[in-house]
Each structure stands twice: as C-alpha cells, then as structure tokens.
Enzyme design. Structure first.
Site, PDB file in Angstrom:
ATOM      1  N   SER A   1       0.498  -1.035  -0.354  1.00  0.00           N
ATOM      2  CA  SER A   1      -0.402   0.312  -0.033  1.00  0.00           C
ATOM      3  C   SER A   1       0.924   1.554  -0.052  1.00  0.00           C
ATOM      4  O   SER A   1       1.426   1.234  -1.122  1.00  0.00           O
ATOM      5  CB  SER A   1      -0.795   0.193   1.563  1.00  0.00           C
TER       6      SER A   1
ATOM      7  N   HIS B   1      -8.339  -0.041  -0.627  1.00  0.00           N
ATOM      8  CA  HIS B   1      -7.856  -0.777  -1.608  1.00  0.00           C
ATOM      9  C   HIS B   1      -9.757  -1.441  -1.797  1.00  0.00           C
ATOM     10  O   HIS B   1      -9.527  -2.024  -2.386  1.00  0.00           O
ATOM     11  CB  HIS B   1      -7.493  -1.212  -0.958  1.00  0.00           C
TER      12      HIS B   1
END
Length: 294
Positions: free
Chosen positions: A76, A181
C-alpha cells in the site's frame, strides 16, 4: 517511532527535519511522541511511515555502504517508499505525494461508511465467492490463508457473519478508518491521478514491484497508472513477494515498525531469509550482516 534513529544518526534526523519543512508541520513530533489519535490519522500516518522507512534505509547506507538492491516492494503506502528508495522521484516530491494521498483517502473515508475484515485460514477462491455474494471487494491478498475484504460497513459485517459457511476458519473486523483498496476509494483514485501527472519521475534504479500487478513496473506511464489504481485495487502482496524471489532476491530487509511484512513473507516463502529494521539496535545488527556479506 523513529526517535532513537534521529537521536543516533544525523542522516535520519535530517530527513525528519526536511519533512517538517516540506509539509509545514511538526511531523517529527507526531511521529515520535503522538498522541496516538493524531499519528493514526491517514494524513499523518502515511507521511510518518514514508519518512521512517527511508530513515531506516539511510542508516543502513551510512553503516554498510552502497550495497546493491535486487528489487523492492511496499504494501500500500509502502510502494511509494519503495519508489523513493529506487529514486523514481525525490524525497520532497514523494513526501508531498504521500501527504496528498493520505488526505484524499481521509476524504473518501469521511464521505463513505466503509470497513475492512481479515479472512484467516481461507482459500482465495472461497473468499472471492464470499466477496461476490456479499458485494464487497478483495482489498489485500497478504499471504496464503490471509486475505482482507473491504467495502460498505454493513456488507462487510454481513460477510463476516457468514464467512464460516464458505469454509473460512476465522473472520475478524479490522480497526481502520474506512474501506481502503475498494470501490469506496473512487474519489481518491480520480484526484490522485491528477496529482501523479504533476510529479516529476524517472525510471527506478532497481526493480519496483507493483501492488496492482505483482510485476515490476517498466515505464513511467505504468508507474503513474499503477500508483493511481492501487487505491481502489487489490494489493497482491503475496504475488509481489514471489516476484522478488523470482528476480533472484534471497535476503529481504523490511524497513518500518512492527515486523508484520517479515511475517507475511515467511508465510509465503517458507525458507526465506528476512530481517526487520525499525530502530537503532535492529539497524546496526542488519548493517553488520550486510557488511559481512559484501
């Protein structure tokens, strides 16, 4: 987080000082002293992790010299850190990008009612069936048997409630601010794309593997596209780790607090050699290993 590094190493202290100046706030104080509710805000946490990770790398370079790197990846936000380490963009540009990313994700969280949950002891196909049936997204494939779902809170809670019916051993809600996400980050996805076009970039000095594809990025348009898509797409972390192994990487260094990624890697590649660097003691120990192997 990072205070002992800054106290022991001028290179680390300088990165935190630069970050304060670039962002126009006392990020260093928040990183070192909290309070926790301030540090855990996405708009603070992401820049803090970015600076801390690069501070760890700067110390290894100072202690062990200019060792070679076979490839890098970051989960991430960490993908931004990996690109900065590979000199895709400079520290200041990367930090501003990370701050903007955090702000946009905070905005998306505030505008939606999202949640995430970890599916433990589950086959990927089973979690995908569950996600499709309950209308949520696959946020992270972290390691074999560890997958995270993301989406509207009510739908994630419903998925947790029926997870065992899909053969999933354990399902646990995560303490996060929103549905990272997932499709609920669409506003961040759109706005981050415009920001990325303004960032001066060059091809990385060593391979950087994308969360979105699980493969190394090879062109500037691909870098911009995958960093944009990352905020709404699945983080294919297990694939990223396997790709680095396939590229010939045989000694992994996790830069950052906690040691979580080292644990995920061991679950993905059982016999891997991996260490974590987060503080003065671990930095010196890892630097000694690097120096002995050069």
């Amino acid at each position: 987080m990072g205070r002992d590094l800054a106290e022991q190493f001028p290179t680390a202290a300088d990165l935190f000082r630069q970050a304060d100046e670039i962002l126009g706030c006392k990020l260093s104080e928040i990183t070192w002293s909290g309070p926790l509710e301030e540090l855990t805000k996405t708009s603070n946490c992401q820049p803090a992790l970015f600076v801390h990770g690069l501070a760890c790398l700067s110390i290894l370079r100072e202690l062990a010299g200019d060792f070679s790197v076979g490839g890098a990846a970051g989960l991430s936000l960490g993908e931004m850190t990996a690109h900065a380490a590979a000199e895709t963009f400079d520290f200041a540009s990367g930090l501003k990008l990370v701050q903007k990313r955090g702000e946009l994700m905070d905005e998306a969280c505030a505008a939606t009612n999202g949640a995430m949950a970890a599916m433990i002891g589950a086959a990927e196909n089973d979690v995908r069936r569950l996600a499709a049936d309950e209308d949520v997204d696959i946020a992270n494939i972290n390691a074999p048997g560890q997958i995270v779902i993301s989406g509207e809170r009510a739908k994630v809670e419903a998925a947790v409630g029926v997870a065992k019916e899909y053969g999933i051993r354990r399902a646990t809600m995560l303490n996060v601010a929103g549905a990272y996400h997932s499709r609920l980050m669409e506003s961040a996805y759109q706005k981050l794309g415009h920001t990325l076009l303004e960032v001066e970039m060059q091809l990385p000095q060593f391979p950087v593997v994308s969360n979105v594809t699980g493969e190394e990025v090879k062109t500037l348009p691909e870098i911009r596209r995958t960093l944009k898509e990352q905020v709404t797409s699945t983080v294919r972390w297990a694939d990223c780790m396997q790709r680095l192994v396939d590229l010939g990487c045989d000694f992994f260094i996790e830069l950052g607090p906690g040691g979580v990624l080292a644990g995920l890697l061991k679950r993905t590649v059982a016999d891997v050699d991996v260490v974590s660097v987060s503080d003065d003691e671990s930095a010196r120990a890892v630097a000694s290993r690097i120096s002995a192997s050069i």
